[in-house]
Design a protein around this motif. Structure first.
Motif, PDB file in Angstrom:
ATOM      1  N   HIS A  88     -14.812   3.187  -1.915  1.00  0.00           N
ATOM      2  CA  HIS A  88     -14.646   2.409  -0.680  1.00  0.00           C
ATOM      3  C   HIS A  88     -13.926   3.238   0.392  1.00  0.00           C
ATOM      4  N   THR A  89     -12.965   4.050  -0.052  1.00  0.00           N
ATOM      5  CA  THR A  89     -12.253   4.924   0.889  1.00  0.00           C
ATOM      6  C   THR A  89     -13.229   5.894   1.541  1.00  0.00           C
ATOM      7  N   HIS A 101      -1.865   2.410  -4.024  1.00  0.00           N
ATOM      8  CA  HIS A 101      -0.500   1.873  -4.043  1.00  0.00           C
ATOM      9  C   HIS A 101      -0.490   0.392  -3.670  1.00  0.00           C
ATOM     10  N   ARG A 102      -1.226   0.039  -2.624  1.00  0.00           N
ATOM     11  CA  ARG A 102      -1.255  -1.359  -2.186  1.00  0.00           C
ATOM     12  C   ARG A 102      -1.929  -2.275  -3.214  1.00  0.00           C
ATOM     13  N   SER A 103      -2.883  -1.720  -3.963  1.00  0.00           N
ATOM     14  CA  SER A 103      -3.647  -2.531  -4.911  1.00  0.00           C
ATOM     15  C   SER A 103      -3.139  -2.419  -6.340  1.00  0.00           C
ATOM     16  N   ASP A 115      -5.396   8.444   2.215  1.00  0.00           N
ATOM     17  CA  ASP A 115      -5.785   7.051   2.405  1.00  0.00           C
ATOM     18  C   ASP A 115      -6.067   6.387   1.063  1.00  0.00           C
ATOM     19  N   CYS A 116      -6.728   7.114   0.174  1.00  0.00           N
ATOM     20  CA  CYS A 116      -7.054   6.582  -1.147  1.00  0.00           C
ATOM     21  C   CYS A 116      -5.775   6.233  -1.918  1.00  0.00           C
ATOM     22  N   TRP A 117      -4.788   7.139  -1.892  1.00  0.00           N
ATOM     23  CA  TRP A 117      -3.537   6.868  -2.615  1.00  0.00           C
ATOM     24  C   TRP A 117      -2.763   5.719  -1.989  1.00  0.00           C
ATOM     25  N   VAL A 118      -2.848   5.564  -0.681  1.00  0.00           N
ATOM     26  CA  VAL A 118      -2.207   4.420  -0.036  1.00  0.00           C
ATOM     27  C   VAL A 118      -2.871   3.126  -0.517  1.00  0.00           C
ATOM     28  N   ARG A 119      -4.197   3.138  -0.595  1.00  0.00           N
ATOM     29  CA  ARG A 119      -4.930   1.950  -1.074  1.00  0.00           C
ATOM     30  C   ARG A 119      -4.614   1.658  -2.544  1.00  0.00           C
ATOM     31  N   ASP A 165     -15.575   4.047   3.995  1.00  0.00           N
ATOM     32  CA  ASP A 165     -14.864   3.726   5.241  1.00  0.00           C
ATOM     33  C   ASP A 165     -14.620   4.986   6.067  1.00  0.00           C
ATOM     34  N   ILE A 214     -11.933   2.356  -5.832  1.00  0.00           N
ATOM     35  CA  ILE A 214     -11.129   2.451  -4.607  1.00  0.00           C
ATOM     36  C   ILE A 214     -11.518   3.702  -3.831  1.00  0.00           C
TER      37      ILE A 214
END
Length: 200
Positions: free
Chosen positions: A101-102, A79-81, A73-77, A105, A98
């Motif tokens: 926050h991951t 990537h998006r940011s 999830d962290c790497w997806v975030r 959540d 990041i």
């Protein structure tokens, strides 16, 4: 964990026992290349930072599968940011903000899930404790960290395991250098108490 690429996300699978940490300048350079779409830079960045993030997400009450989910999830975030990262800034505080926050959540999701679960006499799965994972953090250190409050443990992980500066930790946690120093001081004092008690 074998090398390769995760089928669902394209994120490289990393052996968490190997620490391929790079210097800040090289990390920044890789991030800039990542922003430009360089897949080799992404691979190197993930291999360098994933073991640090894995240790950051590891806690006594988190299963291995939950840690893997948090890391993914962290790497997806990230990537998006990725386009929000400014090359003039240090990379680690941006990454760990990041990650923080991951983790928060993930904790909230886990609490919601646990509140809906029915209590049973025997839990259906065994939780793998962080100190049982083959990571380059000593069992003794992990054992001591488990006894600290979460906020103090987080600061020590960033300062001592991730080798971040006080300023970087303050930036990653949206705090001040003074507050980080205070948390670190309290954590060290608590660790001394624990060590003295266990030595008796």
């Amino acid at each position: 964990m074998p090398s390769g690429t995760a089928r669902t996300t394209g994120i490289p699978v990393v052996d968490m026992r190997r620490d391929e940490r790079l210097g800040e300048d090289e990390l920044r350079s890789l991030m800039v290349r990542y922003q430009s779409g360089d897949s080799e830079a992404v691979d190197k960045l993930v291999r360098s930072l994933s073991p640090l993030l894995w240790r950051y997400f590891t806690s006594p009450h988190t299963s291995r599968s939950d840690i893997e989910d948090l890391l993914q999830d962290c790497w997806v975030r990230i990537h998006r940011s990725r386009q929000t990262y400014r090359p003039t800034d240090p990379l680690l505080p941006w990454i760990f903000a990041i990650a923080r926050h991951t983790r928060l959540d993930g904790y909230r999701r886990r609490r919601r899930r646990e509140s809906r679960e029915t209590l049973v006499a025997t839990p259906p799965e065994v939780v793998v404790r962080g100190d049982n994972l083959a990571l380059p953090v000593t069992t003794r250190f992990t054992h001591l960290l488990e006894k600290l409050p979460a906020s103090q443990r987080e600061v020590l992980l960033m300062l001592k395991v991730s080798d971040m500066s006080l300023e970087e930790v303050a930036r990653a946690t949206s705090s001040t250098v003074g507050a980080i120093k205070q948390k670190a001081h309290r954590a060290y004092a608590r660790l001394r108490e624990i060590i003295e008690k266990e030595g008796k």
